[in-house]
Design an enzyme around this catalytic site. Sequence first.
Site, PDB file in Angstrom:
ATOM      1  N   LYS A 197     -18.838  -2.737 -21.770  1.00  0.00           N
ATOM      2  CA  LYS A 197     -20.279  -3.020 -21.830  1.00  0.00           C
ATOM      3  C   LYS A 197     -20.597  -4.344 -21.132  1.00  0.00           C
ATOM      4  O   LYS A 197     -21.489  -4.413 -20.292  1.00  0.00           O
ATOM      5  CB  LYS A 197     -20.776  -3.071 -23.285  1.00  0.00           C
ATOM      6  CG  LYS A 197     -20.509  -1.798 -24.074  1.00  0.00           C
ATOM      7  CD  LYS A 197     -21.025  -1.887 -25.476  1.00  0.00           C
ATOM      8  CE  LYS A 197     -20.388  -2.966 -26.333  1.00  0.00           C
ATOM      9  NZ  LYS A 197     -18.931  -2.805 -26.576  1.00  0.00           N
ATOM     10  N   ASP A 226     -21.865 -15.051 -31.305  1.00  0.00           N
ATOM     11  CA  ASP A 226     -20.597 -14.753 -30.644  1.00  0.00           C
ATOM     12  C   ASP A 226     -20.011 -16.020 -30.032  1.00  0.00           C
ATOM     13  O   ASP A 226     -20.363 -16.424 -28.929  1.00  0.00           O
ATOM     14  CB  ASP A 226     -20.796 -13.685 -29.557  1.00  0.00           C
ATOM     15  CG  ASP A 226     -19.474 -13.267 -28.952  1.00  0.00           C
ATOM     16  OD1 ASP A 226     -18.425 -13.807 -29.359  1.00  0.00           O
ATOM     17  OD2 ASP A 226     -19.477 -12.398 -28.064  1.00  0.00           O
ATOM     18  N   GLU A 257     -24.312  -8.593 -26.490  1.00  0.00           N
ATOM     19  CA  GLU A 257     -24.143  -8.619 -27.951  1.00  0.00           C
ATOM     20  C   GLU A 257     -25.486  -8.383 -28.635  1.00  0.00           C
ATOM     21  O   GLU A 257     -25.853  -9.039 -29.615  1.00  0.00           O
ATOM     22  CB  GLU A 257     -23.543  -9.965 -28.417  1.00  0.00           C
ATOM     23  CG  GLU A 257     -22.236 -10.352 -27.759  1.00  0.00           C
ATOM     24  CD  GLU A 257     -21.101  -9.376 -28.011  1.00  0.00           C
ATOM     25  OE1 GLU A 257     -21.205  -8.582 -28.953  1.00  0.00           O
ATOM     26  OE2 GLU A 257     -20.126  -9.394 -27.249  1.00  0.00           O
ATOM     27  N   GLN A 286     -26.600  -6.231 -30.552  1.00  0.00           N
ATOM     28  CA  GLN A 286     -26.643  -5.782 -31.955  1.00  0.00           C
ATOM     29  C   GLN A 286     -26.914  -6.926 -32.917  1.00  0.00           C
ATOM     30  O   GLN A 286     -27.335  -6.707 -34.048  1.00  0.00           O
ATOM     31  CB  GLN A 286     -25.325  -5.075 -32.335  1.00  0.00           C
ATOM     32  CG  GLN A 286     -24.087  -5.944 -32.448  1.00  0.00           C
ATOM     33  CD  GLN A 286     -23.385  -6.190 -31.119  1.00  0.00           C
ATOM     34  OE1 GLN A 286     -23.835  -5.733 -30.082  1.00  0.00           O
ATOM     35  NE2 GLN A 286     -22.278  -6.910 -31.141  1.00  0.00           N
ATOM     36  N   CYS A 290      -8.491   5.197 -26.607  1.00  0.00           N
ATOM     37  CA  CYS A 290      -7.983   5.125 -27.983  1.00  0.00           C
ATOM     38  C   CYS A 290      -6.630   4.389 -27.980  1.00  0.00           C
ATOM     39  O   CYS A 290      -5.719   4.747 -27.223  1.00  0.00           O
ATOM     40  CB  CYS A 290      -7.814   6.526 -28.584  1.00  0.00           C
ATOM     41  SG  CYS A 290      -7.068   6.490 -30.223  1.00  0.00           S
ATOM     42  N   TYR A 301     -10.194  -5.664 -34.407  1.00  0.00           N
ATOM     43  CA  TYR A 301     -10.770  -4.356 -34.066  1.00  0.00           C
ATOM     44  C   TYR A 301      -9.922  -3.609 -33.048  1.00  0.00           C
ATOM     45  O   TYR A 301      -9.244  -4.229 -32.224  1.00  0.00           O
ATOM     46  CB  TYR A 301     -12.162  -4.544 -33.451  1.00  0.00           C
ATOM     47  CG  TYR A 301     -13.166  -5.177 -34.393  1.00  0.00           C
ATOM     48  CD1 TYR A 301     -13.818  -4.416 -35.364  1.00  0.00           C
ATOM     49  CD2 TYR A 301     -13.461  -6.537 -34.297  1.00  0.00           C
ATOM     50  CE1 TYR A 301     -14.760  -4.993 -36.216  1.00  0.00           C
ATOM     51  CE2 TYR A 301     -14.395  -7.118 -35.143  1.00  0.00           C
ATOM     52  CZ  TYR A 301     -15.040  -6.346 -36.101  1.00  0.00           C
ATOM     53  OH  TYR A 301     -15.956  -6.918 -36.935  1.00  0.00           O
TER      54      TYR A 301
HETATM   55  N1  LIG Z   1      -8.268   0.116 -25.650  1.00  0.00           N
HETATM   56  C1  LIG Z   1      -8.939  -0.266 -24.582  1.00  0.00           C
HETATM   57  N2  LIG Z   1      -9.693   0.601 -23.887  1.00  0.00           N
HETATM   58  C2  LIG Z   1     -10.384   0.208 -22.786  1.00  0.00           C
HETATM   59  N3  LIG Z   1     -10.361  -1.047 -22.296  1.00  0.00           N
HETATM   60  C3  LIG Z   1      -9.621  -1.966 -22.935  1.00  0.00           C
HETATM   61  C4  LIG Z   1      -8.897  -1.636 -24.114  1.00  0.00           C
HETATM   62  N4  LIG Z   1      -8.282  -2.750 -24.516  1.00  0.00           N
HETATM   63  C5  LIG Z   1      -8.616  -3.730 -23.644  1.00  0.00           C
HETATM   64  N5  LIG Z   1      -9.426  -3.271 -22.676  1.00  0.00           N
HETATM   65  C6  LIG Z   1      -9.980  -4.078 -21.566  1.00  0.00           C
HETATM   66  O1  LIG Z   1     -11.328  -4.404 -21.884  1.00  0.00           O
HETATM   67  C7  LIG Z   1     -12.113  -4.332 -20.706  1.00  0.00           C
HETATM   68  C8  LIG Z   1     -13.569  -4.163 -21.090  1.00  0.00           C
HETATM   69  O2  LIG Z   1     -14.035  -5.399 -21.560  1.00  0.00           O
HETATM   70  P1  LIG Z   1     -15.544  -5.670 -21.884  1.00  0.00           P
HETATM   71  O3  LIG Z   1     -16.395  -5.369 -20.691  1.00  0.00           O
HETATM   72  O4  LIG Z   1     -15.619  -7.067 -22.444  1.00  0.00           O
HETATM   73  O5  LIG Z   1     -15.845  -4.579 -23.024  1.00  0.00           O
HETATM   74  P2  LIG Z   1     -16.952  -4.554 -24.163  1.00  0.00           P
HETATM   75  O6  LIG Z   1     -18.039  -5.515 -23.805  1.00  0.00           O
HETATM   76  O7  LIG Z   1     -17.438  -3.143 -24.223  1.00  0.00           O
HETATM   77  O8  LIG Z   1     -16.250  -4.950 -25.439  1.00  0.00           O
HETATM   78  C9  LIG Z   1     -11.520  -3.184 -19.968  1.00  0.00           C
HETATM   79  O9  LIG Z   1     -11.764  -3.310 -18.575  1.00  0.00           O
HETATM   80  C10 LIG Z   1     -10.035  -3.275 -20.280  1.00  0.00           C
HETATM   81  O10 LIG Z   1      -9.331  -4.000 -19.306  1.00  0.00           O
HETATM   82  C1  LIG Z   2     -17.504  -3.002 -34.825  1.00  0.00           C
HETATM   83  C2  LIG Z   2     -18.075  -4.332 -35.213  1.00  0.00           C
HETATM   84  C3  LIG Z   2     -18.010  -5.394 -34.347  1.00  0.00           C
HETATM   85  N1  LIG Z   2     -18.519  -6.590 -34.695  1.00  0.00           N
HETATM   86  C4  LIG Z   2     -18.454  -7.723 -33.760  1.00  0.00           C
HETATM   87  C5  LIG Z   2     -17.098  -7.997 -33.174  1.00  0.00           C
HETATM   88  C6  LIG Z   2     -17.409  -8.663 -31.859  1.00  0.00           C
HETATM   89  O1  LIG Z   2     -17.604 -10.039 -32.115  1.00  0.00           O
HETATM   90  C7  LIG Z   2     -18.729  -8.003 -31.451  1.00  0.00           C
HETATM   91  C8  LIG Z   2     -18.571  -6.920 -30.434  1.00  0.00           C
HETATM   92  O2  LIG Z   2     -18.094  -7.422 -29.212  1.00  0.00           O
HETATM   93  P1  LIG Z   2     -17.812  -6.535 -27.899  1.00  0.00           P
HETATM   94  O3  LIG Z   2     -18.425  -7.332 -26.791  1.00  0.00           O
HETATM   95  O4  LIG Z   2     -18.467  -5.204 -28.057  1.00  0.00           O
HETATM   96  O5  LIG Z   2     -16.351  -6.436 -27.750  1.00  0.00           O
HETATM   97  O6  LIG Z   2     -19.288  -7.471 -32.635  1.00  0.00           O
HETATM   98  C9  LIG Z   2     -19.116  -6.762 -35.931  1.00  0.00           C
HETATM   99  O7  LIG Z   2     -19.614  -7.850 -36.247  1.00  0.00           O
HETATM  100  N2  LIG Z   2     -19.177  -5.701 -36.796  1.00  0.00           N
HETATM  101  C10 LIG Z   2     -18.680  -4.498 -36.482  1.00  0.00           C
HETATM  102  O8  LIG Z   2     -18.784  -3.573 -37.325  1.00  0.00           O
END
Ligand SMILES: Nc1ncnc2c1ncn2[C@@H]1O[C@H](COP(=O)(O)OP(=O)(O)O)[C@@H](O)[C@H]1O
Ligand SMILES: Cc1cn([C@H]2C[C@H](O)[C@@H](COP(=O)(O)O)O2)c(=O)[nH]c1=O
Length: 315
Positions: free
Chosen positions: A127, A153, A199, A201, A254, A282
Amino acid sequence: MVQSISKSRSMEKKLIQEAEVEEQMEDKLTKKGGDEHVASKGSVLQSRCNRWKETAAILIPNLVFNPSNSLSSISNFLPVRNPNYLPQLRRLRLSSAYSSSITEENGHCHQTEGEIHVIVGPMFAGKTTTLLRRIKSESSNGRNAAVIKSSKDTRYGLDSIVTHDGEKLSCWPLEALSSFKERIGLEAYHKLEVIGIDEAQFFEDLYDFCIKAADHDGKTVIVAGLDGDYLRRSFGVLDIIPIADTVTKLKARCEVCGKPAFFTLRKTEETEREVVAGADVYMPVCRNHYLTGQKVKQAARNVQETHNLQCGSFL
Ligand SMILES: Nc1ncnc2c1ncn2[C@@H]1O[C@H](COP(=O)(O)OP(=O)(O)O)[C@@H](O)[C@H]1O
Ligand SMILES: Cc1cn([C@H]2C[C@H](O)[C@@H](COP(=O)(O)O)O2)c(=O)[nH]c1=O
């Protein structure tokens, strides 16, 4: 019916011809300049506006018009059902020289219509990466962009959004979106064309901010956030889907089986909804491993409870 359509068509044609004559008049007036120009242009626009409204009411029976009757409210028309009238409606909107979504630069009018794009998915789905790339691409296309993230965050420092791969972009860390205009300054806000929110949410005023930024201020808003929490309950971002232009649900992989993952499993026992953390707490999982994960957690809880009970009975 056929008669009324052809009557509408001929009125529509007449209206467009009149508008073209008026546009020519307006061009001439613009060349005059000064107060005379402003006064004459105002009265031309007012009379055109009144005629648009009268004619539109006949041409487009489903059209609802805001009765406040001011020049600026001409863009307050609600959608019509007959798509044949859409070009007409477009002209109506463009004719509103005082609408907040129209900006004037170097003597040219630009219609800056707001947009809302939503990017959701579980953690690690990409994202932030997608948001960051869209913002960079908007900036390299010459659009003025800024990114906001929730100050809750604190994972990678406050003043930048950082992906799980370490890609970075500086941002405005805020507690509430309502403070953005004041923080950035009115002038800078008006110049902004694109606003990214990461972020999302965590922002309680997400809906109010997005609707105002897009509908009233003509901004393109790109929102990234979790659609669901660790219990797969809606996590706030879903509120803005009814006002969004596009919604993209991304998937991770997964961590148990490598299949597409749509959910986030919390590995620890915390039960508060908000727990800011990363891979230590997580993991992204598929449906099957989400359910297994919850069962394993429940089994561990049961074992712990039995253990506590047994320890208690020995004391
Ligand atoms: N289980 C996973 N599935 C997909 N990507 C993962 C996983 N674990 C780590 N990554 C890394 O996280 C990156 C995505 O990061 P990010 O854009 O910060 O995701 P989000 O904002 O959705 O949490 C992917 O490009 C990958 O390299
Ligand atoms: C599932 C879940 C997540 N969070 C928090 C954990 C991280 O700080 C953010 C999500 O970050 P990302 O950019 O999507 O990796 O949210 C939470 O507070 N509660 C939840 O249930």
